[in-house]
Scaffold this motif. Structure first.
Motif, PDB file in Angstrom:
ATOM      1  N   MET A  34     -51.321  18.242   8.705  1.00  0.00           N
ATOM      2  CA  MET A  34     -51.601  17.407   8.274  1.00  0.00           C
ATOM      3  C   MET A  34     -51.119  15.934   8.059  1.00  0.00           C
ATOM      4  N   ASP A 217     -55.893  13.331   1.400  1.00  0.00           N
ATOM      5  CA  ASP A 217     -55.577  14.172   2.055  1.00  0.00           C
ATOM      6  C   ASP A 217     -54.344  14.941   1.515  1.00  0.00           C
ATOM      7  N   TYR A 379     -63.247  21.390   3.482  1.00  0.00           N
ATOM      8  CA  TYR A 379     -63.086  20.143   3.504  1.00  0.00           C
ATOM      9  C   TYR A 379     -64.044  20.039   1.698  1.00  0.00           C
ATOM     10  N   ASN A 383     -60.835  19.487  -0.612  1.00  0.00           N
ATOM     11  CA  ASN A 383     -60.431  18.005  -1.018  1.00  0.00           C
ATOM     12  C   ASN A 383     -61.529  17.876  -2.233  1.00  0.00           C
TER      13      ASN A 383
END
Ligand code: PHE
Length: 444
Positions: A34, A217, A379, A383
């Motif tokens: 990341m 992120d 995701y 996220n």
């Protein structure tokens, strides 16, 4: 504890177990790639700011909810307030399912890499060869699934054993060992020729790299790495005794987790630049960079095997907390036996992981919203679900159970902590607003 749910042996036992949940692939696999994808030092700084404001507050909030209610995430919201709140717990259980499904696939790679350590892996320093080797392995339709299965079986077996026995003991040995080997690897990585560029990338911020995606992120990485937003810490907190110092525990766990991630970056980033890898290479970054580092060490085979064994154990102490959330719910609320729940849901999660693994090979052309299945699962959970959970968990403490939460965090006034006022303000306003804002701007 008299309710038969089991409990931690001591305050240290809890800190180790919770740090065991937090420290895992998130620190050593996810954090470095990341950071690499999001421009290096600028990402690191945003990450640290988010961890020590929102992250630590949400950590304490979860532990407080867990110990106050002595229940799984769904039951905890139900007994403390009721209404629609238990939905937050259900969302957490869904996130647990999804995360563990792909987590186990990646953890399987570490098992494979233990074996590869003995067959010449630690002699290769050519980035192209290491990249090809990794690519060939993860795209194989069968091999990674076997390791995925082995990892799930290990996870299920430990969860059947219950919380206090196994988990605590493992963590006591593992944490110091992992820490020491990281120090050895750092010493090697930063003295490689060309490492300086990697250090600069990692530590000298270029704020022009900041944008909404980088911040989103960093937030998702903070929740993922600290095991927040889905009730893992509610569940672990529920096994705590009434005299534990919760703020101290929250601080220790947050600090240890962040330290390990930072150290992992200090191994990977210098090595990435020294060997001429691409820092934005994505999920393979750790797996292609580390072998190159081992190849430049005396006894590289030994270090490689030791490292991947430690990484496997770190992944296990995290995966058991993921499965524990699901199991605790079905044991507490549906009267299932621990064993049945662990086996049934472990199997379902294993099956859900299969498309993730195949999405890196034979199913790589199948994309949803431009993402392969594994990416999509990551995701949706990291996220979206975890930060959303974080909004409601902090709102819950800040508004729904404020006085009860303060009493719980201070052991009914028996202890004090300097950041109590700040904690409540963050839970009431800062965390929910900031997370919502980051989520919306990051998704758009
Ligand atoms: N924190 C773990 C890691 O960094 C993953 C995890 C996420 C565990 C959410 C529990 C809950 O590897």
């Amino acid at each position: 504890m008299s309710n038969g749910r089991g409990s931690w042996g001591s305050q240290l036992g809890f800190i180790l177990a919770a740090a065991g949940s937090a420290i895992g692939l998130g620190n050593i696999w996810r954090f470095p790639y990341m950071t690499g994808q999001n421009g290096g030092a600028a990402f690191l700084i945003v990450y640290l700011v988010l961890v020590f404001t929102i992250g630590i507050s949400a950590m304490l909030a979860e532990i407080v909810i867990g110990r106050a209610a002595q229940r799984n995430p769904v039951g905890a919201f139900a007994v403390l307030k009721g209404g629609l709140w238990p939905l937050v717990g259900f969302m957490g259980i869904a996130a647990g399912f999804i995360i563990l499904s792909f987590y186990s696939v990646v953890a399987g790679w570490t098992i494979a890499y233990i074996f590869k350590s003995f067959t010449g892996l630690a002699t290769i320093s050519d980035p192209k060869v290491l990249g090809e080797m990794f690519g060939k392995f993860i795209s194989d339709p069968v091999q990674p699934l076997i390791y995925h299965a082995i990892f799930m079986i290990l996870t299920v077996a430990i969860v059947i054993g219950g919380v206090s026995g196994g988990i605590e003991k493992w963590c006591k040995v593992l944490m110091p060992a992992l820490f020491l080997i990281l120090l050895v690897l750092i010493a090697r990585a930063v003295t490689l020729p060309g490492a300086g560029k990697g250090l600069a990338f990692y530590l000298k911020p270029d704020f022009s790299k900041l944008n909404a995606k980088v911040i989103h992120d960093a937030l998702s990485q903070a929740f993922f790495s600290l095991s927040l937003g889905m009730g893992a810490m509610i569940t672990y907190g529920s096994y705590l005794s009434k005299n534990t110092n919760l703020p101290h525990a929250a601080l220790s766990v947050t600090f240890l987790d962040t330290l390990v991630a930072f150290l992992a970056g200090l191994v990977i980033m210098p090595a990435v630049f020294a060997f001429g890898f691409n820092p934005a290479a994505g999920p393979g970054l750790t797996f292609i960079t580390l072998p190159a580092v081992f190849s430049k060490m005396p006894g590289g085979m030994f270090w490689a095997a030791l490292f991947f064994v430690l990484l496997l154990i770190a992944a296990l102490t995290s995966s058991i907390s993921l499965l524990e959330v699901v199991v605790a719910y079905f044991v507490d609320e549906k009267g299932m036996s621990r064993k049945t729940a662990a086996i049934v849901f472990g199997t379902i999660i294993f099956l859900l992981g299969i498309p993730s693994s195949l999405s890196l090979g034979v199913w790589s052309n199948f994309k949803i919203m431009g993402k392969g299945f594994l990416d999509l699962m990551d995701y949706i959970s990291s996220n979206i679900l975890l930060p959303t959970g974080g909004i409601f968990i902090t709102l819950f403490v800040g508004w729904a159970i404020t006085e009860r939460a303060k009493a719980e965090a201070t052991n009914n006034g028996k202890i004090q902590f300097a950041w109590e006022g700040l904690w409540i303000i963050i839970c009431k306003f800062v965390a929910p607003i900031a997370i919502a804002w980051i989520l919306i701007s990051g998704i758009m």
